[in-house]
Write a protein that holds these residues in place. Sequence first.
Motif, PDB file in Angstrom:
ATOM      1  N   LEU A  67       0.823  -1.203   0.000  1.00 49.27           N
ATOM      2  CA  LEU A  67       0.000   0.000   0.000  1.00 49.27           C
ATOM      3  C   LEU A  67       0.862   1.260   0.000  1.00 49.27           C
ATOM      4  O   LEU A  67       0.550   2.242  -0.685  1.00 49.27           O
ATOM      5  CB  LEU A  67      -0.915   0.010   1.224  1.00 49.27           C
ATOM      6  CG  LEU A  67      -2.207  -0.794   1.131  1.00 49.27           C
ATOM      7  CD1 LEU A  67      -2.983  -0.690   2.434  1.00 49.27           C
ATOM      8  CD2 LEU A  67      -3.057  -0.314  -0.032  1.00 49.27           C
ATOM      9  N   GLN A  68       1.929   1.219   0.757  1.00 47.95           N
ATOM     10  CA  GLN A  68       2.817   2.374   0.817  1.00 47.95           C
ATOM     11  C   GLN A  68       3.444   2.652  -0.543  1.00 47.95           C
ATOM     12  O   GLN A  68       3.448   3.790  -1.023  1.00 47.95           O
ATOM     13  CB  GLN A  68       3.915   2.138   1.858  1.00 47.95           C
ATOM     14  CG  GLN A  68       4.930   3.262   1.969  1.00 47.95           C
ATOM     15  CD  GLN A  68       5.994   2.952   2.998  1.00 47.95           C
ATOM     16  OE1 GLN A  68       5.681   2.560   4.124  1.00 47.95           O
ATOM     17  NE2 GLN A  68       7.252   3.111   2.625  1.00 47.95           N
ATOM     18  N   GLY A  69       3.965   1.592  -1.176  1.00 42.29           N
ATOM     19  CA  GLY A  69       4.600   1.769  -2.474  1.00 42.29           C
ATOM     20  C   GLY A  69       3.629   2.166  -3.561  1.00 42.29           C
ATOM     21  O   GLY A  69       3.929   3.018  -4.408  1.00 42.29           O
ATOM     22  N   ALA A  70       2.426   1.585  -3.537  1.00 43.54           N
ATOM     23  CA  ALA A  70       1.443   1.872  -4.579  1.00 43.54           C
ATOM     24  C   ALA A  70       0.822   3.253  -4.432  1.00 43.54           C
ATOM     25  O   ALA A  70       0.481   3.909  -5.420  1.00 43.54           O
ATOM     26  CB  ALA A  70       0.345   0.807  -4.563  1.00 43.54           C
ATOM     27  N   SER A  71       0.680   3.706  -3.190  1.00 40.65           N
ATOM     28  CA  SER A  71      -0.011   4.978  -2.956  1.00 40.65           C
ATOM     29  C   SER A  71       0.910   6.190  -2.976  1.00 40.65           C
ATOM     30  O   SER A  71       0.449   7.311  -3.192  1.00 40.65           O
ATOM     31  CB  SER A  71      -0.735   4.935  -1.608  1.00 40.65           C
ATOM     32  OG  SER A  71       0.197   4.857  -0.528  1.00 40.65           O
ATOM     33  N   MET A  72       2.202   5.976  -2.765  1.00 40.06           N
ATOM     34  CA  MET A  72       3.098   7.118  -2.588  1.00 40.06           C
ATOM     35  C   MET A  72       3.128   8.074  -3.778  1.00 40.06           C
ATOM     36  O   MET A  72       3.085   9.301  -3.587  1.00 40.06           O
ATOM     37  CB  MET A  72       4.512   6.635  -2.241  1.00 40.06           C
ATOM     38  CG  MET A  72       5.463   7.762  -1.843  1.00 40.06           C
ATOM     39  SD  MET A  72       6.977   7.182  -1.050  1.00 40.06           S
ATOM     40  CE  MET A  72       6.376   6.738   0.577  1.00 40.06           C
ATOM     41  N   PRO A  73       3.189   7.617  -5.040  1.00 40.40           N
ATOM     42  CA  PRO A  73       3.202   8.582  -6.146  1.00 40.40           C
ATOM     43  C   PRO A  73       1.949   9.450  -6.198  1.00 40.40           C
ATOM     44  O   PRO A  73       2.025  10.655  -6.460  1.00 40.40           O
ATOM     45  CB  PRO A  73       3.312   7.686  -7.391  1.00 40.40           C
ATOM     46  CG  PRO A  73       3.896   6.409  -6.898  1.00 40.40           C
ATOM     47  CD  PRO A  73       3.345   6.229  -5.525  1.00 40.40           C
ATOM     48  N   PHE A  74       0.789   8.840  -5.942  1.00 43.36           N
ATOM     49  CA  PHE A  74      -0.467   9.569  -6.036  1.00 43.36           C
ATOM     50  C   PHE A  74      -0.689  10.463  -4.810  1.00 43.36           C
ATOM     51  O   PHE A  74      -1.084  11.626  -4.945  1.00 43.36           O
ATOM     52  CB  PHE A  74      -1.626   8.588  -6.190  1.00 43.36           C
ATOM     53  CG  PHE A  74      -1.442   7.626  -7.320  1.00 43.36           C
ATOM     54  CD1 PHE A  74      -1.668   8.017  -8.632  1.00 43.36           C
ATOM     55  CD2 PHE A  74      -1.010   6.320  -7.080  1.00 43.36           C
ATOM     56  CE1 PHE A  74      -1.490   7.130  -9.689  1.00 43.36           C
ATOM     57  CE2 PHE A  74      -0.836   5.423  -8.121  1.00 43.36           C
ATOM     58  CZ  PHE A  74      -1.063   5.836  -9.427  1.00 43.36           C
ATOM     59  N   ILE A  75      -0.428   9.913  -3.627  1.00 48.49           N
ATOM     60  CA  ILE A  75      -0.603  10.718  -2.416  1.00 48.49           C
ATOM     61  C   ILE A  75       0.460  11.804  -2.343  1.00 48.49           C
ATOM     62  O   ILE A  75       0.205  12.909  -1.846  1.00 48.49           O
ATOM     63  CB  ILE A  75      -0.556   9.813  -1.161  1.00 48.49           C
ATOM     64  CG1 ILE A  75      -1.786   8.901  -1.152  1.00 48.49           C
ATOM     65  CG2 ILE A  75      -0.511  10.650   0.114  1.00 48.49           C
ATOM     66  CD1 ILE A  75      -1.858   7.976   0.035  1.00 48.49           C
ATOM     67  N   GLY A  76       1.651  11.520  -2.867  1.00 49.50           N
ATOM     68  CA  GLY A  76       2.690  12.547  -2.900  1.00 49.50           C
ATOM     69  C   GLY A  76       2.259  13.745  -3.728  1.00 49.50           C
ATOM     70  O   GLY A  76       2.476  14.898  -3.344  1.00 49.50           O
ATOM     71  N   ALA A  77       1.631  13.477  -4.866  1.00 46.70           N
ATOM     72  CA  ALA A  77       1.125  14.566  -5.707  1.00 46.70           C
ATOM     73  C   ALA A  77       0.010  15.328  -4.999  1.00 46.70           C
ATOM     74  O   ALA A  77      -0.068  16.561  -5.063  1.00 46.70           O
ATOM     75  CB  ALA A  77       0.620  14.006  -7.029  1.00 46.70           C
ATOM     76  N   LEU A  78      -0.863  14.592  -4.300  1.00 53.17           N
ATOM     77  CA  LEU A  78      -1.942  15.231  -3.546  1.00 53.17           C
ATOM     78  C   LEU A  78      -1.379  16.089  -2.422  1.00 53.17           C
ATOM     79  O   LEU A  78      -1.870  17.207  -2.172  1.00 53.17           O
ATOM     80  CB  LEU A  78      -2.873  14.159  -2.981  1.00 53.17           C
ATOM     81  CG  LEU A  78      -3.997  14.649  -2.053  1.00 53.17           C
ATOM     82  CD1 LEU A  78      -4.942  15.584  -2.815  1.00 53.17           C
ATOM     83  CD2 LEU A  78      -4.755  13.464  -1.479  1.00 53.17           C
ATOM     84  N   ALA A  79      -0.342  15.585  -1.738  1.00 51.27           N
ATOM     85  CA  ALA A  79       0.263  16.331  -0.626  1.00 51.27           C
ATOM     86  C   ALA A  79       0.843  17.653  -1.101  1.00 51.27           C
ATOM     87  O   ALA A  79       0.767  18.671  -0.401  1.00 51.27           O
ATOM     88  CB  ALA A  79       1.339  15.479   0.046  1.00 51.27           C
ATOM     89  N   ARG A  80       1.425  17.663  -2.292  1.00 46.70           N
ATOM     90  CA  ARG A  80       1.977  18.909  -2.829  1.00 46.70           C
ATOM     91  C   ARG A  80       0.877  19.926  -3.112  1.00 46.70           C
ATOM     92  O   ARG A  80       1.090  21.139  -2.987  1.00 46.70           O
ATOM     93  CB  ARG A  80       2.782  18.628  -4.094  1.00 46.70           C
ATOM     94  CG  ARG A  80       4.132  17.974  -3.834  1.00 46.70           C
ATOM     95  CD  ARG A  80       5.007  17.990  -5.073  1.00 46.70           C
ATOM     96  NE  ARG A  80       4.450  17.162  -6.145  1.00 46.70           N
ATOM     97  CZ  ARG A  80       4.684  15.880  -6.285  1.00 46.70           C
ATOM     98  NH1 ARG A  80       5.466  15.251  -5.414  1.00 46.70           N
ATOM     99  NH2 ARG A  80       4.152  15.190  -7.295  1.00 46.70           N
TER     100      ARG A  80
END
Length: 322
Positions: A67-80
Amino acid sequence: MFAFAAGVPARGLGCVLGGFILCLSFASDISYPNLNTYLISYMRSTGYNPGLTYADFILLSSTRTFLQGASMPFIGALARKIGTRPSIAIGSAIYSTGFIATYFTAQLWFPLAILTLVSHGIAFSFVYATAIGAAQKWFNPENKGLIASLVISGYGFGSLFWVPIQTVFVNPHNVQAEIDSDCPYIDTDHEEHCEFYFVNEDLLHRVPWMFVLLGGIYVVMGILAFFLISDPPEDNINFKTLIDQNVEEKKNNKDIEWNKVPSLRPQEVLKTSVFFQIWFGFFSISLTNGLMGNYSKTFGLTIIQDDHYFAIVAVFLNILNG
């Protein structure tokens, strides 16, 4: 508005401290070998999980990692998009709520406990890069590596605290684990293949409350990090001037050659060989840590019947890790 010591912004140091605290709180996964023995021993006693063994814990750790690896690109963009502090708040809330909710799910079926604990992976995607990036913005570009190391070291030191806290709370009297009574190898020459589980009722009663305790601690640490972590004010002329002056001085004094490196979009990064080298390296390390991290204590219990000893081992291990 800002206090500087030797050109270092005070709020920048606070941001580094906040990032350290945040990473420290999120390092609960480094204590998985300890959590494995307590959680599985307890859930075997509830009557909802017949046949549950330590080997099943890999489902929890691997799901969290996925979950961490799969979500990080998308959640990282959301966090920005949403900003630093909202990301810290959301990530910390998800993380601490997941642990507190495990008080209830641990008393039921193991898949439910997996569901609440793997929220750690999603929460981690909100805070990890966010905390590092916020701290780096306060300092000269040449210090990015140092700042990131200081923040991430909190994650390395994590179980320096969490394993002893878990052990002292759940097993203060150093009660020994007992051999699995259903093991087919009991009283044979292959008894070393049998696993040892905690069965003491007082000890097991404290296991669900351990998650409430940890979740409460993570709430406090998340609040501290929320107020300490912030982006530098881009419209503050004095701050920007000071950074520019420091950069210019280092160029002149150290004769450093500064080359402009283009900023790549995610799609462009995926086309570079360096990305796949780093990805494969992290994958290999994570795989090795997963195999050793999940079962180091469960294997140790077959040889050494001293729960406090394993807590001491974890302390020294994480001193070196940090």
